[in-house]
Design an enzyme around this catalytic site. Structure first.
Site, PDB file in Angstrom:
ATOM      1  CB  ILE A  26      -0.833  -0.100   1.471  1.00 61.24           C
ATOM      2  CG1 ILE A  26      -1.856  -1.298   1.310  1.00 61.24           C
ATOM      3  CG2 ILE A  26      -1.954   1.296   1.169  1.00 61.24           C
ATOM      4  CD1 ILE A  26      -2.869  -1.448   2.584  1.00 61.24           C
ATOM      5  CG  HIS A  27       2.476   2.482  -3.718  1.00 65.13           C
ATOM      6  ND1 HIS A  27       2.167   3.557  -4.420  1.00 65.13           N
ATOM      7  CD2 HIS A  27       2.199   1.425  -4.254  1.00 65.13           C
ATOM      8  CE1 HIS A  27       1.874   3.072  -5.649  1.00 65.13           C
ATOM      9  NE2 HIS A  27       1.792   1.826  -5.576  1.00 65.13           N
ATOM     10  CB  ALA A  28       2.584   7.822  -1.032  1.00 63.72           C
ATOM     11  CB  ALA A  50      -2.126   5.081   1.532  1.00 63.44           C
ATOM     12  CE1 TYR A  73       7.062   4.266  -2.472  1.00 64.08           C
ATOM     13  CE2 TYR A  73       5.846   3.337  -0.749  1.00 64.08           C
ATOM     14  CZ  TYR A  73       6.196   4.148  -1.720  1.00 64.08           C
ATOM     15  OH  TYR A  73       5.112   5.060  -1.863  1.00 64.08           O
TER      16      TYR A  73
END
Lengths: 85, 538
Positions: A14-16, A19, B122
């Site tokens: 779940i990246h920026a 999200a 990341y």
């Protein structure tokens, strides 16, 4: 209360950006949306906490939706996960 | 005149005045807020203003650099909507009676620390984003205006945050020099994409240089402050000559690497990360002859996952397709180490457990890279190359592992493509066994840096050995010739990917030997093409 599980397909987890989009989506509803991974959980509106769950590709997460509009909210959130994560 | 030294990211010469970009230092006072309600209002106003600013940056980046570069600003804008972050700022102001600035420092630092503690590279890197956001909030709260640039200048700074690099007016940037930074930092990425002279890790750089006349010598890795007349003239002449050369070389784009009597050679590029792609394409490379995969391993705090690796390889393969991309498997050990690998220090690391030796010792680790390579092979024209080979047995073991990974992926229903397999010839043992080795692979690539060091038993990093170093040592040239002839006897091709490949005084020698490919750093491609086009081998 509505609850469903989802296995992440995105390589980064779940990246920026997803999200952030999710956080905006749930604002349209009165229900509270909680993302649960193992023993950790975060409100979908707190996107940094959601990212900090560190959920990765292949991880199974549980999404819990509670509130007056939970039926439709759960559908929207589930659809969002399927399409974006 | 004062001369500061650093590490070159982009060569070339820039002449102009220095503009020092001061890092934003804010001392948050813990004085009580006079009117907490007013403070909350200030906080919200700044938050909206910063979000507006980020939205503008997103659109600017979208127009100037593209979707990928722009996304970060959209993500930043969204992060400022984080309900937890907002709640902790407001509670710090209302409940504890602090100023908005103080609340921002507390809440954002806490969020940054949360990311910094994460293992995944990341997410750990998102810590810098939160700090960047904190600074933007503090800048707005304190009403600190950014001074506008009106004339071209050389940018000097501690380091540059992503939002800072986008805000700069690129047309006024002559060059960049930073005190910190790494070759994969935002500064380096920006510099490469702009192609302007840049040096990083210039340790003695300070704000005192602001406003001074300077010459940034990217080729020499140094910055001359208030240069004397002699230095200025020398470098100015060099710049003029370089500008003329550059203009002439640009005309060679799209032309063949062919001698006047019809001999051709392939000219490929050496790269260290996907960020170098732009320069590869701009310099018209025929392919990538050496993609060092170490960048994936050396930048993070944990081993990159199979997915991360595969995505990085795929990016390069797709960008270059149908041209070939030769990826060298992990060459760490010796001087290139990382904490998470937990390597035992060695007395003689150059001859130690490095490269293929390390990979064949830690097979699960190696297999993750091989699987990532095979997965990426579906997206372009891949060559897989093994470093530091000294025996046929090692090559067989590598191939067996590749085969095993291929079977696993097939069983998992994951698609793979075709690829060539090759080895680096960088030990005298490999050059002497070239005939036997040629039967096990599709190509050879000669790594002249290590081959020189191992043939002459001479450490190239040791300045005291300079008088003994002959980069054109006859033993080395003999080994190169042996390797090329052996390759051709067995119907495979042979290239050179070490520094010597770009040595124009040897181009004719290499072509006469029958070298099929020369792989050089992107900026050396056109000068090499120029040399080849002026040769006559008859």
């Amino acid at each position: 209360m509505q609850e469903f599980t989802y296995t992440l397909k995105d390589p980064v987890g779940i990246h920026a950006r997803p999200a952030g989009i999710l956080a905006r989506k749930v604002k349209d509803f009165e229900s509270t949306v909680t993302i649960i991974k193992g023993e950790q959980s975060a409100s979908a509106g707190a996107l940094m906490k959601v990212m900090a769950l560190g959920a990765k590709q292949g991880d199974e997460i549980t999404i819990r939706v509670e509130g007056p509009d939970e039926d439709v909210c759960a559908k929207v959130v589930e659809g969002f996960f399927r399409e974006n994560m | 005149m004062e001369t500061l030294t650093g590490t070159t990211v982009v060569g070339g010469i820039a002449i102009g005045r220095i503009r020092y970009f001061a890092p934003f230092a804010y001392e948050a006072s813990d004085a009580p807020a006079a009117d907490p309600e007013e403070e909350v209002l200030r906080f919200e106003k700044s938050r909206y203003a910063v979000q507006d600013g980020l939205h503008d940056l997103y659109e600017k980046a979208l127009n100037e650099a593209g979707e990928e570069e722009a996304e970060i600003f959209q993500a930043h804008e969204m992060m400022l909507d984080d309900e937890d972050l907002i709640a902790s700022c407001i509670s710090c102001i209302k409940e504890d009676g602090h100023l908005a600035e103080y609340a921002v420092v507390q809440a954002f630092d806490e969020a940054a620390a949360m990311f910094a503690a994460m293992e995944d590279p990341y997410f750990a890197a998102r810590s810098a984003d939160v700090i960047d956001l904190k600074n933007r909030m503090l800048e707005h709260l304190s009403g600190r205006e950014q001074e506008e640039w009106t004339e071209p200048a050389i940018l000097a700074a501690e380091d540059l945050a992503p939002s800072e690099t986008v805000r700069l007016d690129k047309s006024l940037l002559l060059g960049i020099v930073t005190k910190g930074g790494s070759s994969s930092s935002h500064t380096a990425i920006l510099a490469r994409s702009l192609g302007i002279p840049t040096i990083i890790q210039c340790k003695d750089l300070s704000s005192e240089c602001d406003g001074k006349e300077a010459i940034l010598d990217g080729d020499g890795g140094c910055l001359h402050l208030e240069p004397d007349a002699e230095t200025a003239k020398k470098l100015r002449d060099k710049k003029e000559a370089a500008d003329r050369d550059l203009a002439r070389l640009q005309e060679l784009k799209g032309l063949d690497n062919i001698t006047t009597d019809g001999h051709t050679v392939r000219i490929y590029a050496n790269i260290g990360s996907p960020e170098d792609l732009e320069s590869v394409l701009a310099n018209d490379a025929g392919g990538i002859g050496l993609f060092r995969s170490e960048f994936l391993y050396l930048n993070g705090s944990a081993e990159p996952s199979e997915e991360e690796q595969s995505a990085a390889y795929r990016k390069v393969l797709e960008a270059m397709a149908p041209k070939q991309v030769i990826i060298r498997t992990c060459d760490i050990g010796a001087d290139k180490t990382v904490d998470y690998m937990d390597l035992t220090p060695e007395d003689n690391p150059a001859m130690g457990l490095r490269a293929i030796r390390l990979c064949l010792t830690r097979r699960d680790f190696f297999k993750r890279q091989l699987r990532a390579l095979l997965r990426a092979s579906a997206y372009g024209n891949l060559g897989i190359m093994f470093p530091m080979i000294i025996s046929v047995r090692e090559v067989r073991e590598c191939r067996a592992l590749l085969e095993e990974c291929g079977q696993e992926l097939k069983a998992e229903g994951i698609q793979t493509g075709t690829y060539e397999t090759g080895i680096m010839i960088e030990t005298p043992a490999a050059a002497l066994l070239a005939d036997e080795l040629a039967e096990t692979v599709d190509f050879f690539s000669i790594g002249t840096n290590d081959l020189t060091q191992y043939t002459c038993a001479l450490d190239r990093q040791n300045a005291a050995l300079a008088p003994f170093l002959d980069p054109h040592h006859p033993a080395l040239l003999k080994l190169i010739d042996m390797t090329v002839q052996a390759a051709h006897r067995h119907g495979i091709w042979a290239g050179i990917c070490g520094e010597l490949a770009a040595d124009l005084s040897l181009t004719e020698t290499f072509l006469r030997m029958g070298v099929d490919e020369l792989s050089v750093s992107p900026v050396r491609i056109l000068p090499l093409r120029d040399k080849v086009r002026n040769l006559n081998l008859t």
